[in-house]
Design a protein around this motif. Structure first.
Motif, mmCIF file in Angstrom:
data_model
loop_
_atom_site.group_PDB
_atom_site.id
_atom_site.type_symbol
_atom_site.label_atom_id
_atom_site.label_comp_id
_atom_site.label_asym_id
_atom_site.label_seq_id
_atom_site.Cartn_x
_atom_site.Cartn_y
_atom_site.Cartn_z
ATOM 1 N N LYS A 168 13.319 -1.513 8.577
ATOM 2 C CA LYS A 168 13.174 -2.480 7.678
ATOM 3 C C LYS A 168 12.312 -1.534 6.727
ATOM 4 N N PHE A 169 11.187 -1.252 7.308
ATOM 5 C CA PHE A 169 10.100 -0.416 6.297
ATOM 6 C C PHE A 169 10.710 0.920 5.227
ATOM 7 N N VAL A 201 4.069 9.156 2.233
ATOM 8 C CA VAL A 201 3.412 8.601 3.493
ATOM 9 C C VAL A 201 4.011 8.498 4.767
ATOM 10 N N LYS A 202 3.311 8.701 5.807
ATOM 11 C CA LYS A 202 3.673 8.366 7.563
ATOM 12 C C LYS A 202 3.604 7.240 8.230
ATOM 13 N N VAL A 203 4.418 6.926 8.298
ATOM 14 C CA VAL A 203 4.388 5.588 8.772
ATOM 15 C C VAL A 203 4.392 5.650 10.574
ATOM 16 N N GLU A 215 13.167 -1.838 3.120
ATOM 17 C CA GLU A 215 12.301 -2.081 1.884
ATOM 18 C C GLU A 215 11.853 -1.192 0.588
ATOM 19 N N CYS A 216 11.015 -0.054 1.010
ATOM 20 C CA CYS A 216 10.716 1.192 -0.024
ATOM 21 C C CYS A 216 12.116 1.944 -0.511
ATOM 22 N N SER A 217 12.894 1.410 -0.347
ATOM 23 C CA SER A 217 14.017 2.635 -1.292
ATOM 24 C C SER A 217 14.591 2.714 -1.827
ATOM 25 N N GLN A 218 14.170 1.735 -2.817
ATOM 26 C CA GLN A 218 13.822 1.913 -4.615
ATOM 27 C C GLN A 218 13.181 3.007 -4.848
ATOM 28 N N ILE A 219 12.031 3.423 -4.440
ATOM 29 C CA ILE A 219 10.955 4.508 -4.905
ATOM 30 C C ILE A 219 10.593 5.538 -4.100
ATOM 31 N N ASN A 269 0.748 -1.374 0.431
ATOM 32 C CA ASN A 269 -0.046 0.184 0.074
ATOM 33 C C ASN A 269 0.935 1.148 -0.141
ATOM 34 N N ALA A 270 2.037 1.171 0.315
ATOM 35 C CA ALA A 270 3.483 2.325 0.483
ATOM 36 C C ALA A 270 3.586 2.754 -0.383
ATOM 37 N N GLN A 271 4.032 1.691 -1.262
ATOM 38 C CA GLN A 271 4.933 1.599 -2.526
ATOM 39 C C GLN A 271 3.665 2.410 -3.342
ATOM 40 N N LYS A 272 2.269 2.075 -3.092
ATOM 41 C CA LYS A 272 1.583 2.573 -4.312
ATOM 42 C C LYS A 272 0.862 3.653 -3.881
ATOM 43 N N PHE A 273 1.223 4.270 -2.395
ATOM 44 C CA PHE A 273 1.040 5.838 -2.443
ATOM 45 C C PHE A 273 2.140 6.225 -2.737
#
Length: 189
Positions: free
Chosen positions: A153-154, A130-132, A157-161, A119-123
């Protein structure tokens, strides 16, 4: 008039800067610029007004804070039209960036974590920030390091985008981290 209405009127008058034109200019001396952009020098406001009227144009104060104030001879109606057109174009090209929130608990399972991650990657792909948030309850406050590891870790995982805008920070019973999308060469409008 109530205080809220008065505040709204003040905000409107501040946001719309009106220029002083023609007889509204009360300064003794002004620096005058003609319609072609050439400086005509410092003169009395009456002389400047006569010059503008001879050319069938308006005298507009464009820099009231200068010493002496700067006035320009121009077609004020055309100037206002051009300004409105530029503002409309700027609003049309503007994109509102929203902040989406993802909430988790420190004891989140792998599959739930993956769903939140997708979901975060889609946003982020849509261009939103995104606020986690990790929420701690009761005795979980003694193990805030687990929540921090989860957020790190989150972020990895999102570091690509995405880039981590604000690192994990504990605020009361919540630990938050902000992610913003990486700028791409050909972004979607």
């Amino acid at each position: 008039m109530c205080a809220d209405a008065q505040t709204n009127l003040e905000v409107l008058s501040i946001s719309k800067q009106d220029h002083q034109i023609n007889e509204e200019i009360r300064d003794k001396e002004v620096r005058v610029i003609d319609s072609a952009g050439q400086q005509l020098g410092v003169m009395s406001s009456q002389e400047a007004l006569k010059l503008a009227e001879e050319q069938d144009l308006d005298l507009v104060k464009i820099a009231p804070g200068a010493n002496p104030p700067v006035c320009k001879i121009m077609d004020y109606g055309k100037f206002r039209f051009e300004q409105a057109k530029k503002e409309k174009e700027a609003r049309k090209n503007q994109k509102v960036v929203e902040v989406k929130e993802i909430r988790m608990s420190p004891g989140i399972d792998t599959n739930d974590f993956n769903v939140k991650l997708k979901n975060a990657q889609k946003f982020l792909a849509d261009g939103d920030r995104v606020k986690v948030t990790v929420r701690f309850r009761g005795r979980e406050m003694a193990h805030t390091n687990i929540g921090e590891q989860l957020l790190v870790k989150f972020g990895q995982e999102c570091s690509q985008i995405a880039t981590v805008e604000k690192n994990p920070k504990l605020d009361g019973r919540h630990m938050t981290m902000f992610l913003s999308p990486k700028a791409t060469k050909n972004q979607k409008d």
